[in-house]
Design an enzyme around this catalytic site. Structure first.
Site, PDB file in Angstrom:
ATOM      1  N   ILE A 315     -13.730 -25.274 -32.169  1.00 35.87           N
ATOM      2  CA  ILE A 315     -12.751 -25.454 -31.090  1.00 35.87           C
ATOM      3  C   ILE A 315     -13.454 -26.366 -30.084  1.00 35.87           C
ATOM      4  O   ILE A 315     -14.340 -25.946 -29.347  1.00 35.87           O
ATOM      5  CB  ILE A 315     -12.352 -24.112 -30.434  1.00 35.87           C
ATOM      6  CG1 ILE A 315     -11.624 -23.239 -31.461  1.00 35.87           C
ATOM      7  CG2 ILE A 315     -11.428 -24.374 -29.234  1.00 35.87           C
ATOM      8  CD1 ILE A 315     -11.098 -21.924 -30.911  1.00 35.87           C
ATOM      9  N   PRO A 316     -13.076 -27.639 -30.119  1.00 34.47           N
ATOM     10  CA  PRO A 316     -13.935 -28.663 -29.492  1.00 34.47           C
ATOM     11  C   PRO A 316     -13.814 -28.744 -27.970  1.00 34.47           C
ATOM     12  O   PRO A 316     -13.333 -29.732 -27.427  1.00 34.47           O
ATOM     13  CB  PRO A 316     -13.459 -29.962 -30.152  1.00 34.47           C
ATOM     14  CG  PRO A 316     -12.032 -29.698 -30.514  1.00 34.47           C
ATOM     15  CD  PRO A 316     -11.914 -28.230 -30.794  1.00 34.47           C
ATOM     16  N   CYS A 317     -14.305 -27.726 -27.286  1.00 33.06           N
ATOM     17  CA  CYS A 317     -14.260 -27.752 -25.819  1.00 33.06           C
ATOM     18  C   CYS A 317     -15.145 -28.875 -25.270  1.00 33.06           C
ATOM     19  O   CYS A 317     -14.984 -29.283 -24.124  1.00 33.06           O
ATOM     20  CB  CYS A 317     -14.676 -26.396 -25.258  1.00 33.06           C
ATOM     21  SG  CYS A 317     -16.286 -25.836 -25.787  1.00 33.06           S
ATOM     22  N   HIS A 318     -16.059 -29.394 -26.099  1.00 33.93           N
ATOM     23  CA  HIS A 318     -16.919 -30.486 -25.632  1.00 33.93           C
ATOM     24  C   HIS A 318     -16.142 -31.797 -25.462  1.00 33.93           C
ATOM     25  O   HIS A 318     -16.657 -32.744 -24.900  1.00 33.93           O
ATOM     26  CB  HIS A 318     -18.080 -30.697 -26.614  1.00 33.93           C
ATOM     27  CG  HIS A 318     -17.636 -31.053 -28.000  1.00 33.93           C
ATOM     28  ND1 HIS A 318     -17.308 -30.115 -28.950  1.00 33.93           N
ATOM     29  CD2 HIS A 318     -17.427 -32.254 -28.599  1.00 33.93           C
ATOM     30  CE1 HIS A 318     -16.936 -30.716 -30.079  1.00 33.93           C
ATOM     31  NE2 HIS A 318     -16.997 -32.017 -29.882  1.00 33.93           N
ATOM     32  N   ARG A 319     -14.899 -31.842 -25.973  1.00 35.86           N
ATOM     33  CA  ARG A 319     -14.118 -33.084 -25.844  1.00 35.86           C
ATOM     34  C   ARG A 319     -13.383 -33.173 -24.509  1.00 35.86           C
ATOM     35  O   ARG A 319     -12.639 -34.112 -24.276  1.00 35.86           O
ATOM     36  CB  ARG A 319     -13.112 -33.202 -27.001  1.00 35.86           C
ATOM     37  CG  ARG A 319     -13.805 -33.456 -28.333  1.00 35.86           C
ATOM     38  CD  ARG A 319     -12.848 -33.582 -29.506  1.00 35.86           C
ATOM     39  NE  ARG A 319     -13.582 -33.433 -30.758  1.00 35.86           N
ATOM     40  CZ  ARG A 319     -13.070 -32.942 -31.887  1.00 35.86           C
ATOM     41  NH1 ARG A 319     -11.801 -32.547 -31.916  1.00 35.86           N
ATOM     42  NH2 ARG A 319     -13.822 -32.828 -32.962  1.00 35.86           N
TER      43      ARG A 319
END
Ligand SMILES: [Zn+2]
Length: 348
Positions: A315-319
């Protein structure tokens, strides 16, 4: 390379051995032909003799050789020799309650030890021992060092040790036996350091860097939300995400297919669902994300839901980044966020 900080900023980081720049740049020294990590203990060259690179690969391509002291080609987190013995002892026997005198008896200077941990893990030595205790309880299973195999093969005793570790970390006894969900916990090694993966047979519910301070809290929330028991081990879901992570770090995977389980508040779950839809190789702002879920004013709440994500990378919260293009925060450390964004853009 256009994403590198300015030369001034990088040079200052190099001089200060600033660990938050680990993974963000590598410094080639023109006079010696050697390249280093930002934190290299070697004497720092004049600014005019330094060339900066976004990746170790680029430094190699430019003809620089890896430094023998800071070993920029090694996976991050590899320890230098002087402290390796201590790390080994800590990882083999985490029941010791370390005092300064324990360190001195072993010929370690407590101040240097503290400084090294602060610098390399940005946590205290004691916090490190705590996170290792968990890592050890779970991690002796697979792919790691030579310490593997023990926990599981020795049955009841190690399992109860594991339960003690979970209890110490979360302060909670896991869900009642019999009627609760089983969450398998295992360690997955990545180029950014070891991660803790948790999965039911239906999907992955935890993927977090082992050095993250929030880890205990995350486990606690899972116990509450899923009424689960943790068991060290692996299942098809963990195998699947582990394989996918490998492909991801090789630059060959843009979208994870392993099913995810992310119980949370209605709001959190809406944010997390939207995160999954941000395409790899792109970033959006917190404002934009708030707009997407139909609550443009809830920027702060969106940011905090983003930070509460338990399934890093997948779950790409880094994006999600600041409106002005700044990376802002990341639970796993900004250098990891920077690495992931660059990796997805194909820069490594
Ligand atoms: Zn070096």
């Amino acid at each position: 390379m256009n994403n590198l900080p300015t030369v001034k900023v990088m040079y200052r980081a190099l001089v200060n051995k600033d660990v938050t720049f680990e993974g963000i740049f590598y410094a080639g020294v023109k006079t010696t032909g050697i390249f280093c990590r930002p934190t290299c203990p070697a004497k720092k060259p004049d600014m005019k003799n330094v060339e900066f690179f976004a990746s170790a690969k680029n430094a190699l391509l430019a003809g620089f050789k890896p430094c023998k002291r800071c070993q920029p080609m090694q996976p991050l987190g590899k320890a230098p020799e002087w402290i390796a013995g201590l790390l080994k002892e800590v990882s083999e026997n985490n029941s010791i309650r370390w005092k300064d005198s324990d360190l001195r008896v072993r010929n370690y200077d407590p101040i240097s030890v503290r400084r090294w941990f602060k610098k390399n893990h940005n946590i205290t030595f004691h916090a490190y021992v705590r996170s290792l205790r968990l890592g050890n309880a779970i991690g002796r299973l697979k792919n790691g060092d030579n310490l593997t195999q023990t926990a599981f093969n020795h049955g009841y005793e190690s399992l109860s040790g594991f339960r003690d570790a979970i209890k110490k970390i979360t302060g909670m006894t896991a869900g009642k036996a019999g009627n609760s969900t089983i969450v398998y916990l295992n360690r997955i090694l990545t180029p950014l350091g070891p991660m803790l993966a948790g999965a039911t047979n239906e999907g992955i519910c935890l993927l977090e860097f082992l050095d993250r301070r929030m880890l205990g809290t995350q486990l606690k929330i899972l116990i509450k939300r899923l009424n689960c028991n943790f068991v060290p081990g692996s299942n098809e879901v963990i195998e699947s995400v582990s394989g996918e992570l490998k492909e991801y770090f090789n630059g060959n995977l843009k979208q994870f297919k392993t099913p995810v389980i992310f119980p949370g508040t209605t709001f959190q779950m809406r944010v997390w669902k939207n995160l999954i839809n941000i395409p790899s190789g792109t970033t959006i702002s917190y404002e934009h994300l708030a707009g997407q879920i139909g609550q443009p004013a809830a920027v702060r709440a969106v940011a905090s839901a983003n930070g509460a994500n338990r399934i890093a990378i997948v779950i790409p919260c880094h994006r999600v980044i600041g409106k002005d293009g700044n990376l802002t925060g990341y639970g796993g450390g900004l250098w990891r966020k920077k690495f992931l964004i660059e990796l997805e853009k194909g820069s490594y």
